[in-house]
Each structure stands twice: as C-alpha cells, then as structure tokens.
Design an enzyme around this catalytic site. Structure first.
Site, PDB file in Angstrom:
ATOM      1  N   ALA A  74       0.821  -1.215   0.000  1.00 16.98           N
ATOM      2  CA  ALA A  74       0.000   0.000   0.000  1.00 16.98           C
ATOM      3  C   ALA A  74       0.855   1.266   0.000  1.00 16.98           C
ATOM      4  O   ALA A  74       0.446   2.289  -0.538  1.00 16.98           O
ATOM      5  CB  ALA A  74      -0.945  -0.001   1.194  1.00 16.98           C
ATOM      6  N   ASN A 154      -5.766   3.052  10.459  1.00 18.83           N
ATOM      7  CA  ASN A 154      -4.912   1.991  11.003  1.00 18.83           C
ATOM      8  C   ASN A 154      -4.703   2.101  12.507  1.00 18.83           C
ATOM      9  O   ASN A 154      -4.252   1.159  13.138  1.00 18.83           O
ATOM     10  CB  ASN A 154      -3.565   1.978  10.283  1.00 18.83           C
ATOM     11  CG  ASN A 154      -2.951   3.346  10.186  1.00 18.83           C
ATOM     12  OD1 ASN A 154      -3.508   4.238   9.538  1.00 18.83           O
ATOM     13  ND2 ASN A 154      -1.839   3.537  10.855  1.00 18.83           N
ATOM     14  N   GLN A 182      -6.440  -1.103   5.277  1.00 18.51           N
ATOM     15  CA  GLN A 182      -7.060  -1.744   6.450  1.00 18.51           C
ATOM     16  C   GLN A 182      -8.481  -2.203   6.150  1.00 18.51           C
ATOM     17  O   GLN A 182      -9.117  -2.824   7.000  1.00 18.51           O
ATOM     18  CB  GLN A 182      -7.103  -0.766   7.639  1.00 18.51           C
ATOM     19  CG  GLN A 182      -5.754  -0.339   8.171  1.00 18.51           C
ATOM     20  CD  GLN A 182      -5.049  -1.423   8.967  1.00 18.51           C
ATOM     21  OE1 GLN A 182      -5.631  -2.445   9.340  1.00 18.51           O
ATOM     22  NE2 GLN A 182      -3.777  -1.223   9.238  1.00 18.51           N
ATOM     23  N   HIS A 204      -0.840  -7.977   3.456  1.00 20.59           N
ATOM     24  CA  HIS A 204      -0.362  -8.495   4.747  1.00 20.59           C
ATOM     25  C   HIS A 204      -1.190  -8.091   5.965  1.00 20.59           C
ATOM     26  O   HIS A 204      -0.898  -8.528   7.072  1.00 20.59           O
ATOM     27  CB  HIS A 204       1.127  -8.173   4.943  1.00 20.59           C
ATOM     28  CG  HIS A 204       1.449  -6.757   5.306  1.00 20.59           C
ATOM     29  ND1 HIS A 204       1.676  -6.385   6.605  1.00 20.59           N
ATOM     30  CD2 HIS A 204       1.598  -5.646   4.566  1.00 20.59           C
ATOM     31  CE1 HIS A 204       1.970  -5.080   6.630  1.00 20.59           C
ATOM     32  NE2 HIS A 204       1.923  -4.619   5.405  1.00 20.59           N
ATOM     33  N   CYS A 329       3.483   5.512  14.854  1.00 19.49           N
ATOM     34  CA  CYS A 329       3.791   4.163  14.398  1.00 19.49           C
ATOM     35  C   CYS A 329       4.936   4.232  13.400  1.00 19.49           C
ATOM     36  O   CYS A 329       4.860   3.888  12.243  1.00 19.49           O
ATOM     37  CB  CYS A 329       2.574   3.428  13.859  1.00 19.49           C
ATOM     38  SG  CYS A 329       2.125   3.715  12.187  1.00 19.49           S
TER      39      CYS A 329
HETATM   40  C1  LIG Z   1      -0.231  -0.869   6.569  1.00 18.20           C
HETATM   41  C2  LIG Z   1      -0.759   0.367   5.934  1.00 18.20           C
HETATM   42  C3  LIG Z   1      -0.089   0.972   4.875  1.00 18.20           C
HETATM   43  C4  LIG Z   1       1.232   0.468   4.345  1.00 18.20           C
HETATM   44  O1  LIG Z   1       1.045  -0.725   3.643  1.00 18.20           O
HETATM   45  P1  LIG Z   1       2.308  -1.605   3.187  1.00 18.20           P
HETATM   46  O2  LIG Z   1       1.690  -2.639   2.321  1.00 18.20           O
HETATM   47  O3  LIG Z   1       2.878  -2.160   4.453  1.00 18.20           O
HETATM   48  O4  LIG Z   1       3.235  -0.730   2.455  1.00 18.20           O
HETATM   49  C5  LIG Z   1      -0.653   2.087   4.302  1.00 18.20           C
HETATM   50  N1  LIG Z   1      -1.813   2.584   4.752  1.00 18.20           N
HETATM   51  C6  LIG Z   1      -2.482   2.030   5.787  1.00 18.20           C
HETATM   52  C7  LIG Z   1      -3.764   2.618   6.225  1.00 18.20           C
HETATM   53  C8  LIG Z   1      -1.968   0.906   6.407  1.00 18.20           C
HETATM   54  O5  LIG Z   1      -2.624   0.380   7.426  1.00 18.20           O
END
Ligand SMILES: *Cc1c(COP(=O)(O)O)cnc(C)c1O
Length: 391
Positions: A74, A154, A182, A204, A329
């Site tokens: 993401a 998140n 999310q 993930h 975070c």
């Molecule tokens: C985890 C997360 C990301 C980052 O995603 P990755 O696949 O780890 O790069 C971006 N935005 C939100 C809201 C997330 O929870």
C-alpha cells in the site's frame, strides 16, 4: 520455545494463513515462470495465476481486472496514486486535499509534493475521528486535482464516509483516491457505488504475505491518467514496471478470497470480542474509547488511559500482549501519534494509549486474559502514582 505474548497487533501485520501459504508454495518452485514470458508454458502458468488474482481483486471491489496494478504494497500504491496524479494533472491544477489522520504513506508523498510547489489542504477530523463533510466542501478549489481520504484508519479503526466523499468529488470532476489497506476484505468496498477512482490495497493486513499490494486505477468514466513512478519493461500497462512477484500475487488472491468468504461471520465474531474487551476495560474510570463507537473496524479497540504514564503502561502490558502504543507508528520517532493528537488529545493522554488489533486467530480466552492483565496493570500504575504523590 518460551511463551510469547498474545498477538493483538493485527493493524501492523498478520500471520500468513496456512491456506494462503499452501496456495503460494508451488509458485516458488514448480510454477516459477515469468508471467511476462509469452512463448512457453512456464510463462503461461504464471500468467494464468496472476490473472486469477486480478479477477479476485477486481470482483472484491467491483472493478475490472485491467484496472488492477500490482505494487509492492500500500505504501507504493499510495505513492503511485498521489505522485502519479500530481505529475499527470499539474497543468490542470496543483491543489490536493487530504486528512490529518492519514497514514504517513499518504501524508509524506503530499508533503513531498509541497516542496515541488503543490498546495496541500489537510482536513481536521471531529472528536470521533470522522471528517466533517462541510469542511471538505469548503476546501474544494477550482485547481483541486485530487482528494485522498482513507477507508479505515490503522490506529483508531474509523471508517470514513467514502460514498459521500466520492459523490462530492465526482460532481466536481476531482479524482478520489482512498487508502484501503485496512479495509479490503473487512468491509464492503465498491468503486462504482462509492465513486472511487484510485484505491490502494495490501495483502499483509489480511493474512496474506508482506511485500505485495495493488492500486486500482479507474479506466472509464473517467479514465485516470497516472505518471509512472518506476520505469522499465512496461509491465502493468506501463504504470509499474518490474517482473511480477507471482507467489506473492497468488497469496494475495487467496487471502482476499478467504477474507470475503468469511467476512460476515468474522465481522460478527470480532465485534463480539471487541465488545467483550471494552466492557471489561471500561469498568475502570478514566478509560476513553478513541474513535467513533460504531463506524469502526470490528477488530479495532483503541483506548486512552488517564493517570498513567504511556511508556510505563506499555512496559506493563508487554509480557502478556503484543499491542501498539499511542506513540507514532514509526520506528524512528517517539512523537505522540498524529492520529490521536488530531482527535484533540493532549500529548500526555495520546502517549497513554493502547491499540488492540484483534484478528482471525484470537480467541475469547485470550481476550479475557488480556483484559484482566490490562486492568491489573492500570490499577497498579495508578496506585504507585498515588504513593509517589503522597511521599
Ligand atoms: C499498513 C498500511 C499501509 C502500508 O502498507 P504496506 O503494504 O505495508 O506498504 C498504508 N496505509 C495504511 C492505512 C496501512 O494500514
């Protein structure tokens, strides 16, 4: 092996589901071909597997398979969406609207664009973490080219009103991007009904592998233009070059398939677990729920605790549970979370916060152990604070 704490940090990442891993394994060894190899069966097998995931993802969000662009996650999808739009549309306008509670993978690309001369409006949120649509209305300008508002937060799990935002953007012919990292697999998403033009996804957070994600890029009504951020062999319709990571893509598809099949029952189960945790924790005075009580992810509980030190709280919880605190975070800073301060919390209260991310493999017994230990920890910290004050 020593006893490890109960994992309750499912917004950070999740374990790969055994069913996902089983689907992936043959694509490391037997079916190792490059999906871009068009002249033999090794390539065809890999391409067929990639195509299947494209179809699963497209169906999950009511898009078409051609509108799915695979990325490394993401973070990359957000970068491609935001910088890609900025570069493709800067002649039309140089104003972007986003929100104070966005992930750093949205805020940081926006801040970068600011250094190039773009103007960024960062909308505040209400005390419950939701944006105020009248604030959005006021922020629109003739030169606005993009609005980026996340689907599910998140940290506090809050679900933003995507359909209303999409409607407002479409009326003004402004591109609407949402970070749904999310949200995918956890809440219904529909790019047609919600008038979404770009959507970032990742595997993930839903029991898929790390290092794979996707960007949905609308092809019709309107056709969204994106300047590629990575140039090369012209993969993914030229928007994201690089050999596709077939095993991860297969795992992504399987993870989404399982999440959708189990979405209704799992939402119910996680809501009950979250309620059970909250009912126990809220018996203590001075424990506040962060984020809207209903418009939130089923597995998210975020609390702020009065009268305790944030670092001491986390230290006290750590032996029993793996949770996140109210500090940013980010591994490199210890500032209080920008999300919690956006809700209006003081720095001290923002620090004394805990995010519980309940997931597929958590049980009711675990929730009860966690609740009991959290209550005991908070009480003992408050008692010792009282003793210190008195001495
Ligand atoms: C985890 C997360 C990301 C980052 O995603 P990755 O696949 O780890 O790069 C971006 N935005 C939100 C809201 C997330 O929870």
């Amino acid at each position: 092996m020593s006893i490890r704490p109960i994992y309750l940090d499912c917004h950070a990442t999740t374990p790969v589901d055994e069913r996902v891993l089983a689907a992936m394994l043959p694509y490391f060894t037997e079916h190792f071909g490059n999906p871009a190899s068009i002249s033999h069966v090794y390539g065809w097998e890999a391409e067929a597997a990639v195509k299947q995931t494209r179809e699963i993802l497209a169906a999950a969000i009511n898009a078409t398979p051609e509108e799915i662009v695979f990325t490394s996650g993401a973070t990359e999808a957000n970068n491609l969406a935001i910088k890609g739009v900025a570069e493709a549309y800067f002649k039309k306008g140089q104003h972007i609207i986003t929100v104070a509670t966005e992930h750093s993978a949205v805020l940081d690309p926006c801040n970068y664009l600011k250094t190039l001369g773009f103007e960024i409006t960062i909308l505040p949120v209400k005390k419950d973490g939701l944006i105020d649509l009248t604030e959005l209305e006021k922020a629109f300008r003739p030169e606005t080219i993009l609005v980026s508002v996340m689907a599910a937060n998140n940290e506090i799990g809050v679900l933003q009103p995507l359909a209303e935002i999409g409607e407002m953007c479409r009326d003004r012919q402004i591109i609407f991007h949402t970070d749904a990292a999310q949200a995918i697999g956890k809440i219904p998403l529909d790019v047609q009904a919600m008038k979404i033009d770009l959507m970032s996804l990742t595997a993930h957070k839903i029991y898929g592998p790390k290092g794979i994600g996707a960007l949905y890029v609308r092809r019709r009504n309107p056709r969204v233009q994106l300047a590629p951020q990575q140039h090369g062999g012209g993969h993914e319709r030229g928007m994201r070059s690089g050999t596709l990571y077939t095993p991860q893509i297969v795992g992504f598809g399987k993870a989404v398939e399982i999440a959708l099949a189990e979405q209704a029952t799992e939402t119910q189960r996680l809501t009950e677990l979250r309620q059970r945790l909250w009912e126990q924790l809220s018996q203590l005075s001075g424990v506040h729920l962060n984020g809207h009580p209903q418009a939130r992810l089923a597995g998210n509980l975020n609390i702020s605790v009065e009268g305790v030190d944030g670092a001491a709280l986390l230290l006290g919880l750590q032996p029993v549970m793996a949770v996140s605190s109210g500090s940013a975070c980010s591994s490199t800073t210890t500032a209080p979370s920008h999300v919690l301060t956006a809700l209006g919390h003081s720095q001290k209260l923002a620090y004394a916060s805990v995010r519980f991310g309940i997931g597929r493999f958590n049980t009711q017994e675990e929730i009860d152990i966690v609740a009991k230990h959290a209550i005991a920890t908070i009480q003992s910290l408050r008692n010792s604070a009282f003793v210190n004050l008195g001495s």
